[in-house]
Design an enzyme around this catalytic site. Structure first.
Site, PDB file in Angstrom:
ATOM      1  N   ASP A  80       0.841  -1.195   0.000  1.00  0.00           N
ATOM      2  CA  ASP A  80       0.000   0.000   0.000  1.00  0.00           C
ATOM      3  C   ASP A  80       0.875   1.243   0.000  1.00  0.00           C
ATOM      4  O   ASP A  80       2.103   1.166   0.155  1.00  0.00           O
ATOM      5  CB  ASP A  80      -0.918  -0.002   1.225  1.00  0.00           C
ATOM      6  CG  ASP A  80      -2.083   0.989   1.110  1.00  0.00           C
ATOM      7  OD1 ASP A  80      -2.248   1.608   0.047  1.00  0.00           O
ATOM      8  OD2 ASP A  80      -2.823   1.128   2.104  1.00  0.00           O
ATOM      9  N   LYS A  81       0.227   2.396  -0.138  1.00  0.00           N
ATOM     10  CA  LYS A  81       0.867   3.700  -0.111  1.00  0.00           C
ATOM     11  C   LYS A  81       0.015   4.624   0.730  1.00  0.00           C
ATOM     12  O   LYS A  81      -1.210   4.506   0.764  1.00  0.00           O
ATOM     13  CB  LYS A  81       1.024   4.219  -1.535  1.00  0.00           C
ATOM     14  CG  LYS A  81       1.324   5.713  -1.681  1.00  0.00           C
ATOM     15  CD  LYS A  81       0.054   6.475  -2.020  1.00  0.00           C
ATOM     16  CE  LYS A  81       0.322   7.957  -2.214  1.00  0.00           C
ATOM     17  NZ  LYS A  81      -0.973   8.702  -2.317  1.00  0.00           N
ATOM     18  N   HIS A  82       0.664   5.566   1.416  1.00  0.00           N
ATOM     19  CA  HIS A  82      -0.077   6.555   2.201  1.00  0.00           C
ATOM     20  C   HIS A  82       0.520   7.927   1.957  1.00  0.00           C
ATOM     21  O   HIS A  82       1.738   8.090   1.904  1.00  0.00           O
ATOM     22  CB  HIS A  82      -0.007   6.240   3.695  1.00  0.00           C
ATOM     23  CG  HIS A  82      -0.708   7.265   4.540  1.00  0.00           C
ATOM     24  ND1 HIS A  82      -2.067   7.204   4.774  1.00  0.00           N
ATOM     25  CD2 HIS A  82      -0.268   8.378   5.171  1.00  0.00           C
ATOM     26  CE1 HIS A  82      -2.420   8.241   5.520  1.00  0.00           C
ATOM     27  NE2 HIS A  82      -1.352   8.971   5.775  1.00  0.00           N
ATOM     28  N   SER A  83      -0.348   8.930   1.821  1.00  0.00           N
ATOM     29  CA  SER A  83       0.090  10.317   1.650  1.00  0.00           C
ATOM     30  C   SER A  83      -0.306  11.137   2.863  1.00  0.00           C
ATOM     31  O   SER A  83      -1.373  10.922   3.447  1.00  0.00           O
ATOM     32  CB  SER A  83      -0.546  10.931   0.392  1.00  0.00           C
ATOM     33  OG  SER A  83      -0.309  12.328   0.338  1.00  0.00           O
ATOM     34  N   THR A 120      -9.369  11.189  -0.643  1.00  0.00           N
ATOM     35  CA  THR A 120      -9.601  10.179  -1.679  1.00  0.00           C
ATOM     36  C   THR A 120     -11.033   9.667  -1.647  1.00  0.00           C
ATOM     37  O   THR A 120     -11.656   9.455  -2.694  1.00  0.00           O
ATOM     38  CB  THR A 120      -8.611   9.017  -1.496  1.00  0.00           C
ATOM     39  OG1 THR A 120      -7.274   9.510  -1.629  1.00  0.00           O
ATOM     40  CG2 THR A 120      -8.839   7.924  -2.534  1.00  0.00           C
ATOM     41  N   ARG A 168      -7.441  14.441  19.967  1.00  0.00           N
ATOM     42  CA  ARG A 168      -6.321  15.245  19.481  1.00  0.00           C
ATOM     43  C   ARG A 168      -6.810  16.426  18.666  1.00  0.00           C
ATOM     44  O   ARG A 168      -6.262  17.524  18.734  1.00  0.00           O
ATOM     45  CB  ARG A 168      -5.386  14.392  18.629  1.00  0.00           C
ATOM     46  CG  ARG A 168      -4.561  13.376  19.411  1.00  0.00           C
ATOM     47  CD  ARG A 168      -3.875  12.399  18.464  1.00  0.00           C
ATOM     48  NE  ARG A 168      -3.039  13.083  17.493  1.00  0.00           N
ATOM     49  CZ  ARG A 168      -2.776  12.618  16.276  1.00  0.00           C
ATOM     50  NH1 ARG A 168      -3.322  11.473  15.870  1.00  0.00           N
ATOM     51  NH2 ARG A 168      -1.990  13.285  15.466  1.00  0.00           N
ATOM     52  N   SER A 183      -0.803   6.942  14.427  1.00  0.00           N
ATOM     53  CA  SER A 183      -2.129   7.001  13.802  1.00  0.00           C
ATOM     54  C   SER A 183      -2.093   6.433  12.388  1.00  0.00           C
ATOM     55  O   SER A 183      -2.926   5.598  12.011  1.00  0.00           O
ATOM     56  CB  SER A 183      -2.623   8.442  13.782  1.00  0.00           C
ATOM     57  OG  SER A 183      -3.878   8.543  13.140  1.00  0.00           O
ATOM     58  N   LYS A 187      -3.301   1.867  11.363  1.00  0.00           N
ATOM     59  CA  LYS A 187      -4.303   1.445  10.375  1.00  0.00           C
ATOM     60  C   LYS A 187      -3.666   0.589   9.291  1.00  0.00           C
ATOM     61  O   LYS A 187      -4.287  -0.353   8.792  1.00  0.00           O
ATOM     62  CB  LYS A 187      -4.987   2.672   9.774  1.00  0.00           C
ATOM     63  CG  LYS A 187      -5.808   3.470  10.789  1.00  0.00           C
ATOM     64  CD  LYS A 187      -6.604   4.576  10.135  1.00  0.00           C
ATOM     65  CE  LYS A 187      -5.778   5.766   9.734  1.00  0.00           C
ATOM     66  NZ  LYS A 187      -5.315   6.572  10.887  1.00  0.00           N
ATOM     67  N   LYS A 188      -2.442   0.915   8.914  1.00  0.00           N
ATOM     68  CA  LYS A 188      -1.773   0.141   7.869  1.00  0.00           C
ATOM     69  C   LYS A 188      -1.393  -1.255   8.379  1.00  0.00           C
ATOM     70  O   LYS A 188      -1.495  -2.249   7.651  1.00  0.00           O
ATOM     71  CB  LYS A 188      -0.529   0.890   7.382  1.00  0.00           C
ATOM     72  CG  LYS A 188      -0.839   2.231   6.718  1.00  0.00           C
ATOM     73  CD  LYS A 188      -1.776   2.081   5.542  1.00  0.00           C
ATOM     74  CE  LYS A 188      -2.069   3.400   4.851  1.00  0.00           C
ATOM     75  NZ  LYS A 188      -3.043   3.247   3.747  1.00  0.00           N
TER      76      LYS A 188
END
Length: 435
Positions: A80-83, A120, A168, A183, A187-188
């Site tokens: 996967d990828k996260h931004s 997204t 937060r 955080s 999730k990943k």
């Protein structure tokens, strides 16, 4: 476990052991802590920070607070990828099907817009019928059969993160690097990933405007992910202008479809998408080098295979099967489209990317409050990139608005977000570094 003792120790700068962190997060997930205790813990971490071992323990505890997805029946690498978020950043929409077309399985759990940045999920909701929160069985089926699925977080994945983030958000502790790291990665980890590539944005349109802070966050994310058993790397990318030539929801979805269909080439967006595809393929062992990986990614695009993967994912998640071929049939258009003229002749030298994101919200394309409904039709398209020579009165963008008054306000605002100079500017590279 006495919560106030853990809070006191962190307040005093002590290093917490993994058992204490695990107990605190378990109590948080079970609803056994007050918001005051959660807020005090977050503030103590904000002021005193955490060691790498503490952040790993926090990440694992949050990932274990709910279900962990299993992919044992899929014989592809799980990646996967996260931004960290930006303006005109629709990389995930193209990247997931490209990576899947090259042999990866991509269970991509994405989010909504945050602040001035686009989300997204909001972009996907511009597709009629698309299910952003499928049940676990459908999610698994789409990843297995299509190769990728882009969905929203369910309540069973890292639920402790949801409660901690809510506190937060109202206690000025969102920008804590240990808490950001835990955080994102919790999730990943819960998604069952084997490899992860991170896009850490830097610039006036990013949450991290300072290059040094972006590098610190990237290093934290990579080291903690690796420490938690996920092979990870990060690219630091420029967000001093919108990444795509569109900013909004349906307009960015059109950009994605044009990209996958081969109608958008040789852009900053293409550079970033292919760089992340290459990094994912090398990290997962699909390719031996970046050059080989980029060649595979380009072939997946030019052959139409990536577009086929995207179309199948959309169809399996309730959307139209012919979306790529007939976008105008399904993606709603705003009733008013208005060009934004250049204020003077010269070079587009700089822009306020954050301001452009805020202007999208002002048009109705984002949220001021969590309960706000989004107008998916509105935004900007045909945004000219920095370094473009323009003549006075020449369009530098096209506004998509619900009415004439909103279009006029947005056009006026957008023009002020660009600086036009007589001299050609020196532009920063879109990919600033690799961690």
């Amino acid at each position: 476990m006495i919560p106030q003792e853990i809070i006191r120790r962190k307040r005093d700068g002590d290093e917490l052991d993994a058992a204490d962190i695990s107990s605190f997060i378990a109590a948080l997930a079970a609803g056994q802590l007050s918001e005051g205790q959660i807020g005090a813990f977050a503030m103590a971490v904000w002021f005193k920070g955490m060691s790498r071992a503490e952040i790993v323990a926090l990440t694992l505890a949050m990932a274990d607070s709910g279900n962990r997805l299993q992919w044992t029946d899929i014989d592809r690498p799980i990646a996967d990828k996260h931004s960290t978020g930006g303006v005109g950043d629709n990389v995930s929409l193209m990247l997931a099907p490209i990576a899947a077309a090259c042999g990866l399985a991509v269970p991509m759990i994405s989010g909504r817009g945050l602040g001035h940045t686009g989300g997204t999920l909001d972009k996907l909701e511009s597709i009629p019928g698309y299910i952003i929160t499928p049940d676990a069985n459908l999610f698994h089926k789409v990843v297995k059969e299509a190769g990728c699925a882009i969905i929203g977080q369910t309540g069973t994945l890292a639920p402790a993160d949801g409660r901690l983030y809510a506190v937060r958000d109202v206690t000025a502790t969102v920008d804590s690097i240990p808490l950001i790291t835990a955080s994102i990665l919790s999730k990943k980890l819960a998604a069952g990933l084997e490899t992860l590539v991170l896009d850490v944005k830097v610039g006036n349109g990013a949450f991290m405007a300072d290059r040094g802070q972006a590098e610190i966050l990237a290093q934290s994310l990579v080291e903690v992910a690796n420490g938690a058993g996920v092979k990870a790397s990060a690219l630091i990318t420029d967000m001093n202008q919108p990444l795509a030539d569109s900013a909004g929801n349906a307009v960015e979805m059109r950009n994605c479809l044009d990209f996958l269909a081969g109608r958008k080439k040789d852009t900053r967006l293409e550079t970033v998408v292919l760089a992340f595809a290459a990094e994912m393929l090398v990290k997962s062992g699909i390719a031996a080098s970046s050059d080989e990986a980029e060649t595979k990614a380009r072939r997946a695009l030019s052959s139409g295979k990536a577009a086929e993967v995207f179309a199948r994912m959309v169809s399996m998640l309730g959307g139209p099967a012919d979306l790529i071929e007939n976008p105008d049939r399904y993606l709603a258009r705003a009733p008013i489209e208005k060009p934004v003229p250049a204020a003077r002749s010269g070079w587009l030298a700089a822009c306020d990317a954050r301001g452009i994101g805020v202007s999208v919200i002002d048009l109705g394309g984002g949220r001021r409050h969590p309960a706000d409904r989004i107008d998916h039709r509105v935004g900007f398209s045909e945004l000219l990139p920095l370094g473009t020579r323009v003549n006075a009165g020449e369009p530098i963008a096209l506004v998509h608005a619900a009415d004439e008054a909103a279009a006029e306000r947005a056009a006026t605002a957008l023009a002020t977000h660009y600086r036009i100079t007589e001299d050609r500017p020196e532009l920063t590279p879109v990919i600033a570094g690799l961690v």
